[in-house]
Write a protein that holds these residues in place. Structure first.
Motif, PDB file in Angstrom:
ATOM      1  N   THR A  30       0.855  -1.178   0.000  1.00  0.00           N
ATOM      2  CA  THR A  30       0.000   0.000   0.000  1.00  0.00           C
ATOM      3  C   THR A  30       0.889   1.224   0.000  1.00  0.00           C
ATOM      4  N   TYR A  32       1.228   5.399   0.621  1.00  0.00           N
ATOM      5  CA  TYR A  32       0.674   6.566   1.308  1.00  0.00           C
ATOM      6  C   TYR A  32       1.439   7.800   0.850  1.00  0.00           C
ATOM      7  N   LEU A 154       2.480   1.555  12.663  1.00  0.00           N
ATOM      8  CA  LEU A 154       1.791   0.865  11.577  1.00  0.00           C
ATOM      9  C   LEU A 154       0.282   1.085  11.667  1.00  0.00           C
ATOM     10  N   GLN A 158      -2.137   3.121   8.971  1.00  0.00           N
ATOM     11  CA  GLN A 158      -3.276   2.457   8.333  1.00  0.00           C
ATOM     12  C   GLN A 158      -4.609   3.112   8.683  1.00  0.00           C
ATOM     13  N   SER A 159      -4.670   3.794   9.815  1.00  0.00           N
ATOM     14  CA  SER A 159      -5.917   4.460  10.215  1.00  0.00           C
ATOM     15  C   SER A 159      -6.012   5.895   9.702  1.00  0.00           C
ATOM     16  N   ALA A 204      -3.672   7.066   2.282  1.00  0.00           N
ATOM     17  CA  ALA A 204      -3.547   5.902   1.404  1.00  0.00           C
ATOM     18  C   ALA A 204      -4.007   6.254   0.002  1.00  0.00           C
TER      19      ALA A 204
END
Length: 252
Positions: A30, A32, A154, A158-159, A204
């Motif tokens: 992924t 970002y 991490l 991701q949030s 993201a």
């Protein structure tokens, strides 16, 4: 199975293999991105990108317009991924002391504490957060390094609450009173040395979106396209052989 199938099947498999091994189609990463905006009147700018594979983060960053020198040497700009707060960058109202400067601790309400240090070598933990020896140097620099993220960093990434912050201001640009203030993090340094200059929230990006950098390297693209073309050539050749055999069979 007809003989032509023996030629077509390997070609199809070869083309599929080329597609499945292409980095552009990898499903386990992924990316970002953050646009780094100026804080405290730094007039600097920059971009940051993180490609995440498991807990391995490849960080690519480019900044310009920062303070150039400090005590006659290239200015050391410590930088971090900040986590655990609102996931935003502070505005002028964050200056609760009224000295005209948003200090690191005043900004922490918005971007949080240090999750990872974007050091040029060695330690990337919060413990290296104020180590000037491994900071980005000068008014403009490009940074690239693969680092390991801990579970908290991490999760914040991701949030959507992870923020890149680059520190270090030109003391001459601060209000007169603030120029004499010590750093809120390292009292032996001036306030300007550790105050935020650039900030951006990491977001993201869809796989393959413009600007994410998710694409096969040119060399790899050549290999993949060559394999696909080879597969297509084999299929075409197989079809030609099959057609000739049908015509010969009809004449017989």
């Amino acid at each position: 199975m007809k003989k032509s199938a023996f030629l077509i099947a390997p070609a199809l498999a070869l083309g599929a293999m080329a597609l499945s091994t292409s980095p552009a189609l990898a499903a386990d990463s992924t990316t970002y991105q953050a646009n780094l905006g100026a804080i405290n009147g730094s007039n600097a700018s920059g971009t940051a990108m993180i490609t995440l594979n498991g807990n391995q983060a490849t960080v690519t960053e480019k900044v310009s317009g920062l303070a150039a020198t400090f005590n006659g040497k290239p200015y050391p700009h410590v930088q971090h991924i900040h986590i655990g707060a609102q996931g935003t960058c502070p505005g002028p109202s964050a200056d609760t002391s009224g000295d005209g400067v948003i200090s690191t601790t005043e900004g922490a309400l918005f971007y949080g504490g240090i999750g990872a240090t974007l050091s040029t070598s060695g330690d990337t933990s919060p413990a290296a957060g104020t180590d000037l020896a491994v900071a980005g140097m000068g008014s403009s620099f490009t940074y690239q390094r693969t680092i390991t993220l801990d579970a908290k960093t991490l999760a914040s990434l991701q949030s959507g609450t992870a923020v890149v912050v680059v520190h270090g201001l030109d003391p001459a640009t601060l209000p007169a009173g603030a120029q004499k203030e010590p750093s809120d993090l390292v009292p032996s340094l001036p306030l300007a040395a550790t105050s935020p200059a650039l900030c951006g929230t990491l977001t993201a990006m869809p796989a393959g979106a413009p600007g994410t950098g998710i694409a096969a390297p040119a060399q790899q693209q050549g290999v993949d396209l060559g394999l696909i073309a080879t597969g297509a050539g084999l299929i075409a050749a197989a079809g030609g052989v099959y057609g000739i055999r049908r015509r010969l069979a009809a004449k017989a």
